[in-house]
Every structure is written in structure tokens, then in C-alpha cells.
Design an enzyme around this catalytic site. Structure first.
Site, PDB file in Angstrom:
ATOM      1  N   ASP A 226       0.711  -1.144   0.060  1.00 16.94           N
ATOM      2  CA  ASP A 226       0.096   0.016  -0.046  1.00 16.94           C
ATOM      3  C   ASP A 226       0.833   1.399  -0.304  1.00 16.94           C
ATOM      4  O   ASP A 226       1.515   1.573   0.914  1.00 16.94           O
ATOM      5  CB  ASP A 226      -1.053  -0.047   1.238  1.00 16.94           C
ATOM      6  CG  ASP A 226      -2.057   1.181   1.348  1.00 16.94           C
ATOM      7  OD1 ASP A 226      -1.698   2.115   0.440  1.00 16.94           O
ATOM      8  OD2 ASP A 226      -2.777   1.017   1.926  1.00 16.94           O
ATOM      9  N   HIS A 227       1.004   1.765  -1.037  1.00 17.87           N
ATOM     10  CA  HIS A 227       1.711   3.049  -1.032  1.00 17.87           C
ATOM     11  C   HIS A 227       1.428   4.197  -0.288  1.00 17.87           C
ATOM     12  O   HIS A 227       2.148   5.133  -0.228  1.00 17.87           O
ATOM     13  CB  HIS A 227       1.957   3.415  -2.642  1.00 17.87           C
ATOM     14  CG  HIS A 227       3.160   4.186  -3.205  1.00 17.87           C
ATOM     15  ND1 HIS A 227       4.170   4.408  -2.308  1.00 17.87           N
ATOM     16  CD2 HIS A 227       3.471   4.356  -4.412  1.00 17.87           C
ATOM     17  CE1 HIS A 227       5.307   4.638  -3.014  1.00 17.87           C
ATOM     18  NE2 HIS A 227       5.016   4.978  -4.119  1.00 17.87           N
ATOM     19  N   ARG A 228       0.299   4.404   0.204  1.00 20.09           N
ATOM     20  CA  ARG A 228      -0.212   5.372   1.126  1.00 20.09           C
ATOM     21  C   ARG A 228       0.688   5.060   2.333  1.00 20.09           C
ATOM     22  O   ARG A 228       0.835   6.049   3.262  1.00 20.09           O
ATOM     23  CB  ARG A 228      -1.591   5.284   1.421  1.00 20.09           C
ATOM     24  CG  ARG A 228      -2.311   5.516   0.236  1.00 20.09           C
ATOM     25  CD  ARG A 228      -3.911   5.155   0.650  1.00 20.09           C
ATOM     26  NE  ARG A 228      -4.185   3.748   0.810  1.00 20.09           N
ATOM     27  CZ  ARG A 228      -5.284   3.395   1.586  1.00 20.09           C
ATOM     28  NH1 ARG A 228      -6.319   4.177   1.546  1.00 20.09           N
ATOM     29  NH2 ARG A 228      -5.430   2.108   1.970  1.00 20.09           N
TER      30      ARG A 228
END
Length: 254
Positions: A226-228
Site C-alpha cells: 500500500d503506497h499510502r
């Protein structure tokens, strides 16, 4: 005028010979969760090749020991779970989740680095996919993880898992190597921050330490994160350490 009359084909509801399966139960749950994950989570993916020579030697030694004391053999997935837990302990951002702040506005969120390392193992069933969990995998021995993975997979296929067996996961491993799949990308299992897709081990030419081309057992694994929550560098460092642990399993004792 020579016009071509187009006749629509049979609809799914009326077509003869079609086997119509309602999207319900486990299949609907999977569809809803995976759709939500793919639509709301910005996936970033990384793939590495792993020389599995040391891994296969270590597993052979473990299984020789298991047979000598009358215990079940250790699967490749179980040893991967052990290595994943070892790497997660060193890279807690991969063992995290994104949550909305309690009582705050809709877009006020916070990252929770989770205190327990609970590794889910995807198991394929006829009706879909289920992910039983090895809880506190970082605190268990290789023998304990091996026995637990075998037990969970057996009970999953027999429909005997309990709610506790499938809850609390903080990271997931999906191994399609036994099906001959060389490489694939898995969708993150919410609310987790990452998932590891493991491919088949196959003989491939590699360049050894002396610069010679030799044939070695090679496995490809792909991390989806999850790049967040996880930056590219953090994910890359986790995957690099995991590869080192798989190539030299003695590191798991460090």
C-alpha cells in the site's frame, strides 16, 4: 438491399448449456473485498529473483530431522512464513494498517504499526480462497510453524476452520509455486498493508560468485504494498532482507 440481420445471442439467464453460478457466499465476499482493495489502495509492486539453493538444503535438513523425531515434514510455504516473520520484525512498516482516526473527519487517518506479527497463508478451495493465520509467527519455532501451516491447510480444505483461525492477520503470503506459476501479482488483503506472491522454483542459469554461469534453483517473488503507508525504499529493503534470509536461512537464527 442485402442487409445483414443480427440476432442477439442467448442471455446468461436463458442460454442453453450454460452453467450459471450465483455470485454469493464466499465467492461474493472475495469479489467485494478484492474490488474494494484494488479500487481504493494504490498498489506498488516489486519483484526479485531468489537463488533457492540454500533454502532447499536447509529444508532438506529440517525434514530429515522431522522424520527422525516423528514429526510432520516442513513445507516450503512454512519456511517462507518463518522468513517473512523474521523480515517483518525488522521492517515494521510492512506490518501495519491504515485506520481512520477515532471521532475525526472522514479523511483523518493514521498508520498503526502492529505489535503482533500474524502471517496469513492463502489456501485455495473449490469455492474460493481462504486465508488462515499463523499468529505470532515471529515467536514460534520452525517446527511449530511447520505443524501449524499443515494443520491450518488441512482444516481449511475440510471446512473446519474457526473464526479465530482466519482473523487478526497482519500480512499475507500467497504461494502458487505448487501449481507451476512462475510469477504473479497479488491484491492486498485489506486492512493489511502488503502481500507477498510466491512463484515456482525452477532451474535457471545464474552467474555465481566466481563469475561462472551455473544452473541454480530460482524462485521469483513479488511484493504488493500500500503506497499510502509504505514507501518504495522501505518495501525494497524488506524484500532485500527477505531474499537474503531465504538464500541463507541461517540468518533466521540471528
Amino acid at each position: 438491399r442485402g442487409e445483414l440481420a443480427l440476432t442477439p445471442g442467448p442471455s446468461p439467464e436463458t442460454g442453453r448449456g450454460e452453467n450459471v453460478i450465483p455470485l454469493q457466499g464466499m465467492r461474493r465476499t472475495i469479489a467485494e473485498r478484492m474490488t474494494a482493495s484494488y479500487q481504493t489502495t494504490p498498489h506498488i509492486t516489486f519483484t526479485v529473483r531468489v537463488d533457492m539453493t540454500g533454502f532447499e538444503e536447509a529444508r532438506a535438513q529440517l525434514n530429515a530431522r522431522a522424520e527422525a523425531v516423528g514429526q510432520a515434514r516442513v513445507s516450503a510455504t512454512a519456511l517462507i512464513v518463518k522468513a517473512v516473520a523474521w523480515a517483518l520484525k525488522r521492517h515494521p512498516w510492512l506490518n501495519s494498517t491504515l485506520r481512520q482516526c477515532s471521532g475525526q473527519a472522514l479523511h483523518d487517518e493514521e498508520i498503526h504499526l502492529l505489535p503482533e506479527i500474524n502471517v496469513g497463508v492463502a489456501v485455495a478451495l473449490e469455492e474460493g480462497l481462504i486465508v488462515p493465520v499463523v499468529h505470532q509467527a515471529d515467536r514460534k519455532s520452525m517446527a511449530e510453524i511447520g505443524a501449524e501451516v499443515n494443520d491450518l491447510a488441512t482444516r481449511a480444505r475440510e471446512g473446519r476452520l474457526t473464526p479465530a483461525d482466519v482473523t487478526g492477520g497482519t500480512f499475507t503470503v500467497s504461494n502458487l509455486g505448487p501449481f507451476g506459476i512462475e510469477q504473479f501479482t497479488a491484491i492486498i488483503n485489506p486492512p493489511q498493508a502488503a502481500i507477498l506472491a510466491v512463484g515456482a522454483t525452477q532451474p535457471e542459469p545464474v552467474v555465481d560468485e566466481e563469475g561462472q554461469v551455473v544452473v541454480r534453483p530460482v524462485m521469483r517473488m513479488t511484493l504488493s504494498a500500500d503506497h499510502r503507508v509504505v514507501d518504495g525504499v522501505a518495501a525494497a529493503r524488506f524484500l532485500t532482507d527477505l531474499r537474503e534470509a531465504l538464500e541463507a536461512p541461517m540468518l533466521l537464527l540471528w
